[in-house]
Design a protein around this motif. Structure first.
Motif, PDB file in Angstrom:
ATOM      1  N   UNK A  33       1.842  -5.449  -9.469  1.00 14.23           N
ATOM      2  CA  UNK A  33       2.279  -6.201  -8.286  1.00 14.23           C
ATOM      3  C   UNK A  33       3.735  -5.899  -7.957  1.00 14.23           C
ATOM      4  N   UNK A  34       4.545  -5.759  -8.966  1.00 15.35           N
ATOM      5  CA  UNK A  34       5.967  -5.440  -8.747  1.00 15.35           C
ATOM      6  C   UNK A  34       6.113  -4.059  -8.104  1.00 15.35           C
ATOM      7  N   UNK A  35       5.346  -3.097  -8.601  1.00 14.32           N
ATOM      8  CA  UNK A  35       5.391  -1.743  -8.044  1.00 14.32           C
ATOM      9  C   UNK A  35       4.898  -1.755  -6.599  1.00 14.32           C
ATOM     10  N   UNK A  36       3.844  -2.506  -6.330  1.00 14.88           N
ATOM     11  CA  UNK A  36       3.259  -2.527  -4.987  1.00 14.88           C
ATOM     12  C   UNK A  36       4.241  -3.064  -3.940  1.00 14.88           C
ATOM     13  N   UNK A  37       5.201  -3.863  -4.349  1.00 14.87           N
ATOM     14  CA  UNK A  37       6.166  -4.452  -3.404  1.00 14.87           C
ATOM     15  C   UNK A  37       7.208  -3.457  -2.899  1.00 14.87           C
ATOM     16  N   UNK A  38       7.351  -2.299  -3.540  1.00 13.71           N
ATOM     17  CA  UNK A  38       8.308  -1.309  -3.049  1.00 13.71           C
ATOM     18  C   UNK A  38       7.877  -0.809  -1.680  1.00 13.71           C
ATOM     19  N   UNK A  39       8.840  -0.621  -0.771  1.00 16.58           N
ATOM     20  CA  UNK A  39       8.549  -0.217   0.603  1.00 16.58           C
ATOM     21  C   UNK A  39       7.842   1.140   0.677  1.00 16.58           C
ATOM     22  N   UNK A  40       8.100   2.013  -0.267  1.00 17.81           N
ATOM     23  CA  UNK A  40       7.506   3.349  -0.245  1.00 17.81           C
ATOM     24  C   UNK A  40       6.026   3.345  -0.615  1.00 17.81           C
ATOM     25  N   UNK A  41       5.568   2.314  -1.301  1.00 15.88           N
ATOM     26  CA  UNK A  41       4.195   2.271  -1.808  1.00 15.88           C
ATOM     27  C   UNK A  41       3.234   1.860  -0.696  1.00 15.88           C
ATOM     28  N   UNK A  42       2.193   2.665  -0.520  1.00 15.37           N
ATOM     29  CA  UNK A  42       1.180   2.371   0.483  1.00 15.37           C
ATOM     30  C   UNK A  42      -0.104   1.833  -0.142  1.00 15.37           C
ATOM     31  N   UNK A  43      -0.490   2.374  -1.300  1.00 11.77           N
ATOM     32  CA  UNK A  43      -1.715   1.961  -1.970  1.00 11.77           C
ATOM     33  C   UNK A  43      -1.514   2.104  -3.462  1.00 11.77           C
ATOM     34  N   UNK A  44      -2.178   1.237  -4.220  1.00 17.39           N
ATOM     35  CA  UNK A  44      -2.059   1.269  -5.671  1.00 17.39           C
ATOM     36  C   UNK A  44      -3.418   0.935  -6.270  1.00 17.39           C
TER      37      UNK A  44
END
Length: 138
Positions: free
Chosen positions: A82-93
């Protein structure tokens, strides 16, 4: 009937209920009922526009990053994911099986920008044990 309506909408969410009804072989009222119920039950989560940024004159670089993680006590992979998904660069995880635990799809304006994201934001996170970056070519 619900499945057929959802498959049609997944392919093109801009279709009108009348168009979906024709394609699904049901009434417009039935389509509206299916859509309302699917939205209420969060089966339909979101409507999204896909942009061909290259044609829009705004080139972007896409990458798929494999992430090896250390699961955290009581929450496993969820908290860090969830923390990684919040980065603006992340589109899908995605949480995946195999050597790596996550597939993280990111976008940037250049290879260097994606590289900086990995080296300065993603890799240093507590719990991230390693990453492998694959740039999408076509």
């Amino acid at each position: 009937m619900m499945r057929k309506v959802l498959e049609i909408l997944e392919n093109d969410a801009r279709l009108t209920p009348e168009q979906v009804a024709t394609m699904a072989g049901v009434t417009e009222a039935e389509v509206k009922k299916v859509i309302a119920e699917a939205e209420r039950e969060r089966v339909i989560v979101k409507y999204k526009t896909m942009i061909n940024w290259e044609k829009a004159g705004d080139d972007r670089v896409w990458a798929m990053i494999e992430v090896k993680m250390q699961p955290q006590k009581d929450v496993g992979f969820d908290s860090l994911a969830e923390r990684i998904y919040r980065f603006a660069q992340v589109r899908t995880l995605y949480l995946v099986s195999g050597t790596y635990d996550l597939w993280v799809f990111v976008v940037g304006k250049s290879v260097q920008e994606v590289g900086l994201f990995v080296s300065q934001k993603l890799a240093p996170l507590d719990g991230v044990q390693g990453t492998v970056t694959h740039f999408l070519l076509k």
